[in-house]
Design a protein around this motif. Structure first.
Motif, PDB file in Angstrom:
ATOM      1  N   SER A   1       0.850  -1.074   0.030  1.00 44.09           N
ATOM      2  CA  SER A   1      -0.017   0.120  -0.236  1.00 44.09           C
ATOM      3  C   SER A   1       0.845   1.117   0.104  1.00 44.09           C
ATOM      4  N   LEU A   2       1.984   1.322   0.777  1.00 47.84           N
ATOM      5  CA  LEU A   2       2.727   2.343   0.965  1.00 47.84           C
ATOM      6  C   LEU A   2       3.634   2.510  -0.580  1.00 47.84           C
ATOM      7  N   LEU A   3       4.096   1.703  -0.960  1.00 48.19           N
ATOM      8  CA  LEU A   3       4.644   1.755  -2.157  1.00 48.19           C
ATOM      9  C   LEU A   3       3.966   2.084  -3.471  1.00 48.19           C
ATOM     10  N   VAL A   4       2.567   1.712  -3.499  1.00 51.01           N
ATOM     11  CA  VAL A   4       1.457   2.265  -4.451  1.00 51.01           C
ATOM     12  C   VAL A   4       1.283   3.883  -4.299  1.00 51.01           C
TER      13      VAL A   4
ATOM     14  N   LEU B   1       4.308  10.239  -9.240  1.00 46.11           N
ATOM     15  CA  LEU B   1       3.937  10.347 -10.717  1.00 46.11           C
ATOM     16  C   LEU B   1       2.925  11.768 -10.875  1.00 46.11           C
ATOM     17  N   VAL B   2       2.210  11.966 -10.045  1.00 43.08           N
ATOM     18  CA  VAL B   2       1.413  13.144 -10.089  1.00 43.08           C
ATOM     19  C   VAL B   2       1.739  14.344  -9.472  1.00 43.08           C
ATOM     20  N   TYR B   3       1.915  14.252  -8.244  1.00 42.68           N
ATOM     21  CA  TYR B   3       2.564  15.576  -7.705  1.00 42.68           C
ATOM     22  C   TYR B   3       4.090  15.820  -7.371  1.00 42.68           C
ATOM     23  N   ARG B   4       4.841  14.716  -7.590  1.00 43.05           N
ATOM     24  CA  ARG B   4       6.360  14.785  -7.434  1.00 43.05           C
ATOM     25  C   ARG B   4       6.501  15.249  -6.106  1.00 43.05           C
ATOM     26  N   LYS B   5       5.680  14.704  -5.276  1.00 43.40           N
ATOM     27  CA  LYS B   5       6.145  14.641  -3.642  1.00 43.40           C
ATOM     28  C   LYS B   5       5.373  13.600  -3.224  1.00 43.40           C
ATOM     29  N   SER B   6       5.829  13.006  -1.783  1.00 37.87           N
ATOM     30  CA  SER B   6       5.177  11.838  -1.409  1.00 37.87           C
ATOM     31  C   SER B   6       4.755  12.313  -0.016  1.00 37.87           C
ATOM     32  N   SER B   7       3.692  11.488   0.298  1.00 37.52           N
ATOM     33  CA  SER B   7       3.203  11.193   1.850  1.00 37.52           C
ATOM     34  C   SER B   7       3.229   9.814   2.143  1.00 37.52           C
ATOM     35  N   SER B   8       2.867   9.650   3.554  1.00 38.46           N
ATOM     36  CA  SER B   8       2.952   8.293   3.922  1.00 38.46           C
ATOM     37  C   SER B   8       1.838   7.666   4.358  1.00 38.46           C
TER      38      SER B   8
ATOM     39  N   GLY C   1      -0.362   5.990   2.857  1.00 35.90           N
ATOM     40  CA  GLY C   1      -0.561   4.548   2.325  1.00 35.90           C
ATOM     41  C   GLY C   1      -0.202   3.725   3.256  1.00 35.90           C
ATOM     42  N   MET C   2       0.500   4.007   4.299  1.00 29.52           N
ATOM     43  CA  MET C   2       1.006   2.948   5.428  1.00 29.52           C
ATOM     44  C   MET C   2      -0.435   3.091   6.172  1.00 29.52           C
ATOM     45  N   ILE C   3      -0.951   3.830   6.408  1.00 31.09           N
ATOM     46  CA  ILE C   3      -2.169   3.776   7.140  1.00 31.09           C
ATOM     47  C   ILE C   3      -3.256   2.955   6.502  1.00 31.09           C
ATOM     48  N   THR C   4      -3.484   3.193   5.229  1.00 32.75           N
ATOM     49  CA  THR C   4      -4.418   2.675   4.597  1.00 32.75           C
ATOM     50  C   THR C   4      -4.231   1.028   4.524  1.00 32.75           C
ATOM     51  N   GLY C   5      -3.098   0.811   4.326  1.00 40.24           N
ATOM     52  CA  GLY C   5      -2.596  -0.785   4.178  1.00 40.24           C
ATOM     53  C   GLY C   5      -3.023  -1.305   5.548  1.00 40.24           C
ATOM     54  N   LEU C   6      -2.672  -0.629   6.506  1.00 37.99           N
ATOM     55  CA  LEU C   6      -3.008  -1.474   8.200  1.00 37.99           C
ATOM     56  C   LEU C   6      -4.212  -1.157   8.344  1.00 37.99           C
TER      57      LEU C   6
ATOM     58  N   SER D   1      -4.217   2.449  -3.770  1.00 37.20           N
ATOM     59  CA  SER D   1      -4.606   3.208  -5.112  1.00 37.20           C
ATOM     60  C   SER D   1      -6.197   3.883  -4.976  1.00 37.20           C
ATOM     61  N   ILE D   2      -7.024   3.035  -4.359  1.00 34.69           N
ATOM     62  CA  ILE D   2      -8.247   3.369  -4.311  1.00 34.69           C
ATOM     63  C   ILE D   2      -8.379   4.564  -3.263  1.00 34.69           C
ATOM     64  N   PRO D   3      -8.010   4.524  -1.931  1.00 36.45           N
ATOM     65  CA  PRO D   3      -7.928   5.723  -1.172  1.00 36.45           C
ATOM     66  C   PRO D   3      -7.194   6.806  -1.600  1.00 36.45           C
ATOM     67  N   TRP D   4      -6.320   6.382  -2.188  1.00 37.74           N
ATOM     68  CA  TRP D   4      -5.470   7.732  -3.058  1.00 37.74           C
ATOM     69  C   TRP D   4      -6.384   8.342  -3.915  1.00 37.74           C
ATOM     70  N   TYR D   5      -6.951   7.712  -4.662  1.00 39.03           N
ATOM     71  CA  TYR D   5      -7.797   8.427  -5.829  1.00 39.03           C
ATOM     72  C   TYR D   5      -8.931   9.403  -4.885  1.00 39.03           C
TER      73      TYR D   5
END
Length: 134
Positions: free
Chosen positions: A31-34, A41-48, A50-55, A79-83
């Motif tokens: 989840s974090l990797l995706v 890809l979209v914003y050229r910066k990252s957040s974490s 995805g770790m929470i959504t995976g757990l 991917s889905i919660p990111w969207y």
């Protein structure tokens, strides 16, 4: 065995088959990797987040899904919660009127619903019987 004992590998206080079946790390890592990949890809910066959504996603299925199921759940929870958080939230008048600074709806409600549904698809009945022998 309750949900907390299934979710945390060490909670059963034993190194046994049941304690080794909670593949939370696989779902969380995927989840974090995706999530980070989509961010970059979209914003050229990252957040974490995805770790929470995976757990959150793997919690209903901890101990009853196999590693490949946890991997798919991780990809979908990244991917889905990111969207919904990064795209739908910004375009929706309803979401713009709700004060959800931390994105709790997306990271917990969307990922939790996804986890509940996917646990039904990927959960194995024999593993469930091992957890709850009644």
């Amino acid at each position: 065995m309750n949900m907390q004992e299934r979710f945390n590998r060490g909670s059963p206080f034993a190194a046994n088959v049941i304690s080794s079946l909670a593949y939370t790390h696989i779902c969380t890592a995927a989840s974090l990797l995706v999530w980070v990949s989509l961010d970059m890809l979209v914003y050229r910066k990252s957040s974490s987040s995805g770790m929470i959504t995976g757990l959150v996603c793997i919690t209903p299925g901890a101990g009853i899904v196999e590693p490949w199921g946890a991997l798919i759940m991780g990809a979908m929870s990244g991917s889905i919660p990111w969207y919904t958080m990064m795209m739908l939230h910004r375009r929706s008048a309803f979401f713009q009127s709700v004060d959800d600074t931390l994105g709790v709806f997306h990271t917990h409600a969307v990922a939790g619903l996804l986890g509940g549904l996917l646990s039904g698809f990927f959960g194995r009945s024999d593993l469930l019987r091992m957890m709850h022998p009644h």
